[in-house]
Design a protein around this motif. Sequence first.
Motif: not given
Length: 216
Positions: A111-117, A119-135
């Motif tokens: 997740d930390f690595l994604v922050l370096h990308s 904003r579009e890639r960050v939000m894509d990953w956040v969406q995937i994580c949210s769908e899997h209740q990662h947070f």
Amino acid sequence: MTPNNFVHVVCEGKSERNYLAALNRLFRDSGIGVTLVYPKPQKRGREDGGGHFKVIQRAYREYVGSNRNIHPWVWVDWDVYLRNDQHCRELYESRAAGIPAFLFSICNFEDFLVLHSSRERVMDWVQICSEHQHFDLPMQAEKYMPLFKRQFPEYRKGSLPDSLVMLGNGQIANALTHSLDPGIPLKCDFIEHLAHFIMNNRPEAGWPWNVIRQNA
């Protein structure tokens, strides 16, 4: 020559050490008088055992040893603490006075690595994580790694993606901007803490570290 500031960091494993090494290269190239110092694994080919509290506490105490003049930062992933694996959160909350507050990556190093990308890639990953209740309940590696590699196919656990091997100022600016964004649930205490340290001790470093002040 500008005197160097040494920052000692006790961290979780190979991934974090590779990132710290990349930061040191960036500091040398940028002329910033900061060097990150971190303990190596005690045995060749063996990892530290992850970020579980007892492992980190032991590593911290062994690193400090009898040298009371160093005060290492501790950088670990939040996932095992949120899940309370092996009672990590309970042990951390009741830690001894000599153990400092930890700097967490929320929820894990990937997740930390994604922050370096972007904003579009960050939000894509956040969406995937949210769908899997990662947070709410962070995914275990066997679940998140296939998802992560679909987004970052070049990534191998324990290493840095090709895009980060030669870490640049633009990527640091992205990481800080996204970590500080209240609309993004991915965070990293370490990169924010480091930016504050550099701005307090090397204010001439400027961008990208001054992002921490622009977003305060």
